[in-house]
Scaffold this motif. Sequence first.
Motif, PDB file in Angstrom:
ATOM      1  N   LEU A   1       4.688  15.231   6.748  1.00 37.88           N
ATOM      2  CA  LEU A   1       3.924  16.346   7.309  1.00 37.88           C
ATOM      3  C   LEU A   1       4.101  17.590   6.444  1.00 37.88           C
ATOM      4  O   LEU A   1       3.137  18.308   6.159  1.00 37.88           O
ATOM      5  N   SER A   2       5.334  17.831   6.014  1.00 37.62           N
ATOM      6  CA  SER A   2       5.609  18.966   5.132  1.00 37.62           C
ATOM      7  C   SER A   2       4.867  18.816   3.808  1.00 37.62           C
ATOM      8  O   SER A   2       4.296  19.786   3.281  1.00 37.62           O
ATOM      9  N   GLN A   3       4.843  17.601   3.271  1.00 34.11           N
ATOM     10  CA  GLN A   3       4.122  17.338   2.023  1.00 34.11           C
ATOM     11  C   GLN A   3       2.613  17.560   2.208  1.00 34.11           C
ATOM     12  O   GLN A   3       1.938  18.115   1.335  1.00 34.11           O
ATOM     13  N   GLU A   4       2.095  17.132   3.349  1.00 35.03           N
ATOM     14  CA  GLU A   4       0.667  17.302   3.628  1.00 35.03           C
ATOM     15  C   GLU A   4       0.306  18.788   3.679  1.00 35.03           C
ATOM     16  O   GLU A   4      -0.727  19.203   3.142  1.00 35.03           O
ATOM     17  N   GLN A   5       1.159  19.573   4.305  1.00 33.62           N
ATOM     18  CA  GLN A   5       0.904  21.012   4.379  1.00 33.62           C
ATOM     19  C   GLN A   5       0.943  21.647   2.993  1.00 33.62           C
ATOM     20  O   GLN A   5       0.143  22.544   2.682  1.00 33.62           O
ATOM     21  N   ALA A   6       1.869  21.177   2.149  1.00 33.85           N
ATOM     22  CA  ALA A   6       1.937  21.679   0.772  1.00 33.85           C
ATOM     23  C   ALA A   6       0.678  21.306  -0.002  1.00 33.85           C
ATOM     24  O   ALA A   6       0.180  22.092  -0.823  1.00 33.85           O
ATOM     25  N   ARG A   7       0.135  20.105   0.254  1.00 36.36           N
ATOM     26  CA  ARG A   7      -1.103  19.683  -0.410  1.00 36.36           C
ATOM     27  C   ARG A   7      -2.286  20.551   0.006  1.00 36.36           C
ATOM     28  O   ARG A   7      -3.116  20.926  -0.825  1.00 36.36           O
ATOM     29  N   ILE A   8      -2.370  20.859   1.289  1.00 37.27           N
ATOM     30  CA  ILE A   8      -3.468  21.702   1.774  1.00 37.27           C
ATOM     31  C   ILE A   8      -3.412  23.078   1.130  1.00 37.27           C
ATOM     32  O   ILE A   8      -4.433  23.596   0.644  1.00 37.27           O
ATOM     33  N   GLN A   9      -2.216  23.650   1.106  1.00 39.16           N
ATOM     34  CA  GLN A   9      -2.059  24.974   0.499  1.00 39.16           C
ATOM     35  C   GLN A   9      -2.412  24.947  -0.983  1.00 39.16           C
ATOM     36  O   GLN A   9      -3.099  25.843  -1.497  1.00 39.16           O
ATOM     37  N   ARG A  10      -1.980  23.919  -1.682  1.00 38.97           N
ATOM     38  CA  ARG A  10      -2.274  23.798  -3.104  1.00 38.97           C
ATOM     39  C   ARG A  10      -3.780  23.645  -3.332  1.00 38.97           C
ATOM     40  O   ARG A  10      -4.353  24.285  -4.210  1.00 38.97           O
TER      41      ARG A  10
ATOM     42  N   ILE B   1       0.869  -1.170   0.000  1.00 44.54           N
ATOM     43  CA  ILE B   1       0.000   0.000   0.000  1.00 44.54           C
ATOM     44  C   ILE B   1       0.905   1.219   0.000  1.00 44.54           C
ATOM     45  O   ILE B   1       1.747   1.389   0.885  1.00 44.54           O
ATOM     46  N   THR B   2       0.731   2.062  -1.013  1.00 47.90           N
ATOM     47  CA  THR B   2       1.651   3.182  -1.231  1.00 47.90           C
ATOM     48  C   THR B   2       0.853   4.464  -1.442  1.00 47.90           C
ATOM     49  O   THR B   2       0.872   5.058  -2.516  1.00 47.90           O
ATOM     50  N   ASP B   3       0.146   4.891  -0.419  1.00 46.88           N
ATOM     51  CA  ASP B   3      -0.666   6.097  -0.554  1.00 46.88           C
ATOM     52  C   ASP B   3       0.201   7.331  -0.749  1.00 46.88           C
ATOM     53  O   ASP B   3       1.362   7.385  -0.319  1.00 46.88           O
ATOM     54  N   HIS B   4      -0.391   8.341  -1.397  1.00 47.57           N
ATOM     55  CA  HIS B   4       0.337   9.566  -1.698  1.00 47.57           C
ATOM     56  C   HIS B   4       0.680  10.340  -0.431  1.00 47.57           C
ATOM     57  O   HIS B   4      -0.196  10.830   0.292  1.00 47.57           O
ATOM     58  N   ASP B   5       1.967  10.426  -0.134  1.00 48.18           N
ATOM     59  CA  ASP B   5       2.486  11.289   0.930  1.00 48.18           C
ATOM     60  C   ASP B   5       1.853  11.020   2.293  1.00 48.18           C
ATOM     61  O   ASP B   5       1.730  11.937   3.114  1.00 48.18           O
ATOM     62  N   THR B   6       1.454   9.784   2.553  1.00 47.27           N
ATOM     63  CA  THR B   6       0.917   9.430   3.865  1.00 47.27           C
ATOM     64  C   THR B   6       1.054   7.928   4.103  1.00 47.27           C
ATOM     65  O   THR B   6       1.035   7.138   3.154  1.00 47.27           O
ATOM     66  N   VAL B   7       1.182   7.579   5.377  1.00 50.42           N
ATOM     67  CA  VAL B   7       1.221   6.163   5.767  1.00 50.42           C
ATOM     68  C   VAL B   7       0.043   5.833   6.682  1.00 50.42           C
ATOM     69  O   VAL B   7       0.030   4.799   7.348  1.00 50.42           O
ATOM     70  N   LYS B   8      -0.953   6.706   6.702  1.00 46.53           N
ATOM     71  CA  LYS B   8      -2.031   6.593   7.687  1.00 46.53           C
ATOM     72  C   LYS B   8      -2.975   5.427   7.434  1.00 46.53           C
ATOM     73  O   LYS B   8      -3.752   5.070   8.313  1.00 46.53           O
ATOM     74  N   GLY B   9      -2.957   4.831   6.267  1.00 54.27           N
ATOM     75  CA  GLY B   9      -3.849   3.710   6.004  1.00 54.27           C
ATOM     76  C   GLY B   9      -3.274   2.359   6.386  1.00 54.27           C
ATOM     77  O   GLY B   9      -4.004   1.349   6.402  1.00 54.27           O
ATOM     78  N   LEU B  10      -1.992   2.309   6.723  1.00 53.38           N
ATOM     79  CA  LEU B  10      -1.333   1.021   6.900  1.00 53.38           C
ATOM     80  C   LEU B  10      -1.739   0.299   8.181  1.00 53.38           C
ATOM     81  O   LEU B  10      -1.826  -0.931   8.209  1.00 53.38           O
TER      82      LEU B  10
ATOM     83  N   HIS C   1       9.166   6.211  11.593  1.00 49.90           N
ATOM     84  CA  HIS C   1      10.464   6.879  11.597  1.00 49.90           C
ATOM     85  C   HIS C   1      10.293   8.394  11.523  1.00 49.90           C
ATOM     86  O   HIS C   1       9.554   8.918  10.673  1.00 49.90           O
ATOM     87  N   ALA C   2      10.988   9.118  12.395  1.00 51.51           N
ATOM     88  CA  ALA C   2      10.790  10.562  12.557  1.00 51.51           C
ATOM     89  C   ALA C   2      11.098  11.350  11.287  1.00 51.51           C
ATOM     90  O   ALA C   2      10.343  12.258  10.911  1.00 51.51           O
ATOM     91  N   GLN C   3      12.215  11.039  10.610  1.00 57.25           N
ATOM     92  CA  GLN C   3      12.588  11.814   9.422  1.00 57.25           C
ATOM     93  C   GLN C   3      11.557  11.652   8.313  1.00 57.25           C
ATOM     94  O   GLN C   3      11.185  12.622   7.642  1.00 57.25           O
ATOM     95  N   LEU C   4      11.068  10.436   8.139  1.00 56.14           N
ATOM     96  CA  LEU C   4      10.035  10.197   7.128  1.00 56.14           C
ATOM     97  C   LEU C   4       8.752  10.936   7.493  1.00 56.14           C
ATOM     98  O   LEU C   4       8.143  11.594   6.648  1.00 56.14           O
ATOM     99  N   LEU C   5       8.343  10.857   8.740  1.00 50.57           N
ATOM    100  CA  LEU C   5       7.102  11.508   9.164  1.00 50.57           C
ATOM    101  C   LEU C   5       7.200  13.026   9.050  1.00 50.57           C
ATOM    102  O   LEU C   5       6.222  13.693   8.697  1.00 50.57           O
ATOM    103  N   ASP C   6       8.365  13.573   9.326  1.00 49.32           N
ATOM    104  CA  ASP C   6       8.556  15.028   9.173  1.00 49.32           C
ATOM    105  C   ASP C   6       8.378  15.443   7.718  1.00 49.32           C
ATOM    106  O   ASP C   6       7.740  16.461   7.421  1.00 49.32           O
ATOM    107  N   LEU C   7       8.954  14.664   6.815  1.00 50.96           N
ATOM    108  CA  LEU C   7       8.815  14.975   5.396  1.00 50.96           C
ATOM    109  C   LEU C   7       7.358  14.861   4.961  1.00 50.96           C
ATOM    110  O   LEU C   7       6.844  15.733   4.238  1.00 50.96           O
TER     111      LEU C   7
END
Length: 292
Positions: A108-117, A49-58, A100-106
């Motif tokens: 989160l940044s992607q999610e914020q970019a999606r909201i703004q877009r 499962i490879t959702d776009h910019d999120t791991v919340k479904g796993l 993993h913290a580094q992945l989750l930080d990235l």
Amino acid sequence: MWYITRFKIIFEKKVIVDLHSHTTASDGVLTPSALVKRAVENQINVLAITDHDTVKGLAEAKKTIEHENLPIKLICGVEISTNWKNNEIHIVGLNINIDHAQLLDLLLSQEQARIQRAQTISAKLAKLNIDNAYEQAKQFAKGDIVSRAHFARFLVVGGFVKDVKRAFKKYLGKSGYAYVPPNWCSIADAINAIHSAGGQAVLAHPTRYDLTATKLKLLISEFKSEGGDAIEVSQSRQMQDDLQRLAKLANEFGLLASQGSDFHDLVNYLDLGKTKPLPDSVIPIWHNWMLN
């Protein structure tokens, strides 16, 4: 060697592998629970499962497999959107540590970019007398991610266009009235985050970026130089010539080969597992995975 022996045993059984799929956690139409059940119905043995910019479904997918004792191996994955020379390029991460913290930080940044877009797209649509588009698109987004696919579904249901393809052509694609350029991370950032989380980085659907042969080679070369591990060789809706061309490119650049349907919704030719087998000339990305 155990891995190789195990690999040979698995492939004598003709295991079905699909390493690219989406759920309602991003822009798919099936919940994670429904997706893994459909994968079992389609006789898939290994599913990512490879959702776009999120791991919340796993977590939901794992829970369903464990509680219902489903005969399927789940690979934790993600599909990260990146910018490369004014092109949106997707990098799939496989076998990642989703905490993993580094992945989750990235992400989160992607999610914020999606909201703004999404909010900017909505503002552009409002100027075209299509009001409350962001709120309407949210109704089609079961997770936190509001993507152009959700806007497209709203535009179809709202009667503004006949189908999703026209929604992108008229409003959401690069030449559309409401197009907003994305502000994604770099390919290097995506690969580094995937590797930091213990995963492997895969260049998703390389032939779908509308690049010339020269530019595609440049993309693959840069992906490899940044530490990329594999490219998707077998994809849905693919001609045999493309399969062989991508296999040749994988070998030319010393990359492993992956395969995936890029499943989003219930359309027969895009169903889970509907990809051609990898050619014998490539090394599958799962060649040293423990798949038991």
